[in-house]
Design a protein around this motif. Structure first.
Motif, PDB file in Angstrom:
ATOM      1  N   ALA A  33       0.820  -1.216   0.000  1.00 32.22           N
ATOM      2  CA  ALA A  33       0.000   0.000   0.000  1.00 32.22           C
ATOM      3  C   ALA A  33       0.855   1.268   0.000  1.00 32.22           C
ATOM      4  O   ALA A  33       1.803   1.375   0.777  1.00 32.22           O
ATOM      5  CB  ALA A  33      -0.922   0.005   1.207  1.00 32.22           C
ATOM      6  N   PRO A  34       0.516   2.207  -0.873  1.00 33.92           N
ATOM      7  CA  PRO A  34       1.235   3.484  -0.896  1.00 33.92           C
ATOM      8  C   PRO A  34       0.800   4.365   0.269  1.00 33.92           C
ATOM      9  O   PRO A  34      -0.298   4.183   0.823  1.00 33.92           O
ATOM     10  CB  PRO A  34       0.805   4.099  -2.226  1.00 33.92           C
ATOM     11  CG  PRO A  34      -0.536   3.521  -2.497  1.00 33.92           C
ATOM     12  CD  PRO A  34      -0.510   2.132  -1.898  1.00 33.92           C
ATOM     13  N   ASN A  35       1.650   5.337   0.619  1.00 37.93           N
ATOM     14  CA  ASN A  35       1.216   6.314   1.624  1.00 37.93           C
ATOM     15  C   ASN A  35       0.213   7.262   0.955  1.00 37.93           C
ATOM     16  O   ASN A  35       0.068   7.243  -0.269  1.00 37.93           O
ATOM     17  CB  ASN A  35       2.418   7.036   2.240  1.00 37.93           C
ATOM     18  CG  ASN A  35       3.160   7.931   1.271  1.00 37.93           C
ATOM     19  OD1 ASN A  35       2.556   8.656   0.463  1.00 37.93           O
ATOM     20  ND2 ASN A  35       4.482   7.904   1.332  1.00 37.93           N
ATOM     21  N   PRO A  36      -0.498   8.079   1.729  1.00 42.69           N
ATOM     22  CA  PRO A  36      -1.534   8.941   1.138  1.00 42.69           C
ATOM     23  C   PRO A  36      -1.031   9.870   0.030  1.00 42.69           C
ATOM     24  O   PRO A  36      -1.734  10.074  -0.970  1.00 42.69           O
ATOM     25  CB  PRO A  36      -2.062   9.735   2.333  1.00 42.69           C
ATOM     26  CG  PRO A  36      -1.829   8.829   3.504  1.00 42.69           C
ATOM     27  CD  PRO A  36      -0.523   8.145   3.187  1.00 42.69           C
ATOM     28  N   ASN A  37       0.164  10.416   0.168  1.00 43.92           N
ATOM     29  CA  ASN A  37       0.711  11.292  -0.884  1.00 43.92           C
ATOM     30  C   ASN A  37       0.990  10.510  -2.162  1.00 43.92           C
ATOM     31  O   ASN A  37       0.686  10.973  -3.266  1.00 43.92           O
ATOM     32  CB  ASN A  37       1.973  11.999  -0.411  1.00 43.92           C
ATOM     33  CG  ASN A  37       1.702  13.036   0.663  1.00 43.92           C
ATOM     34  OD1 ASN A  37       0.596  13.564   0.750  1.00 43.92           O
ATOM     35  ND2 ASN A  37       2.695  13.303   1.481  1.00 43.92           N
ATOM     36  N   GLN A  38       1.586   9.320  -2.021  1.00 41.64           N
ATOM     37  CA  GLN A  38       1.855   8.478  -3.188  1.00 41.64           C
ATOM     38  C   GLN A  38       0.553   8.070  -3.866  1.00 41.64           C
ATOM     39  O   GLN A  38       0.459   8.095  -5.093  1.00 41.64           O
ATOM     40  CB  GLN A  38       2.633   7.225  -2.772  1.00 41.64           C
ATOM     41  CG  GLN A  38       4.041   7.478  -2.342  1.00 41.64           C
ATOM     42  CD  GLN A  38       4.667   6.248  -1.722  1.00 41.64           C
ATOM     43  OE1 GLN A  38       4.026   5.500  -0.974  1.00 41.64           O
ATOM     44  NE2 GLN A  38       5.940   6.027  -2.028  1.00 41.64           N
ATOM     45  N   GLU A  39      -0.437   7.709  -3.063  1.00 42.74           N
ATOM     46  CA  GLU A  39      -1.716   7.292  -3.640  1.00 42.74           C
ATOM     47  C   GLU A  39      -2.356   8.427  -4.436  1.00 42.74           C
ATOM     48  O   GLU A  39      -2.876   8.208  -5.542  1.00 42.74           O
ATOM     49  CB  GLU A  39      -2.678   6.822  -2.567  1.00 42.74           C
ATOM     50  CG  GLU A  39      -3.994   6.338  -3.144  1.00 42.74           C
ATOM     51  CD  GLU A  39      -4.958   5.789  -2.119  1.00 42.74           C
ATOM     52  OE1 GLU A  39      -6.163   5.775  -2.434  1.00 42.74           O
ATOM     53  OE2 GLU A  39      -4.535   5.372  -1.028  1.00 42.74           O
TER      54      GLU A  39
END
Length: 106
Positions: free
Chosen positions: A43-49
């Protein structure tokens, strides 16, 4: 996060998977037994997502994969269509092409 494209070929998908590995851990690649590959990433972090929600559809990947619940193909399942697998040249089974368990708690 599972990413997949119905418009890109296997080589193009793998190229994007390799680029994504610079930022996310690739855990598995599933051959759907048809025209697409599914890349399973940690899972990506919120910024990456947020960035991937813009970048991946622009590159031809399915934006539906960002839904909270989206069915994905799993290895070992025989596809309903009677076509030959383009990679394995055998019956049309979904298959695990690559698996990385490093870092997964035992």
């Amino acid at each position: 996060l599972v990413v997949e494209s119905d418009t890109l070929d296997h080589k193009e998908c793998c190229s994007i998977f390799m680029w994504m590995r610079k930022y996310l851990t690739l855990r598995a690649i599933v051959n759907t037994g048809g025209k697409s590959l599914h890349g399973w990433f940690q899972a990506p972090n919120p910024n990456q997502e947020a960035e991937l929600r813009v970048i991946l559809p622009a590159l031809g990947f399915d934006p539906a994969m960002f839904r909270d619940s989206q069915p994905c193909r799993l290895p070992g399942v025989l596809r309903s269509r009677l076509i030959e697998d383009p990679i394995l040249k055998t019956s049309n089974y979904q298959s695990l092409l690559w698996l990385d368990l490093e870092g997964i708690p035992s």
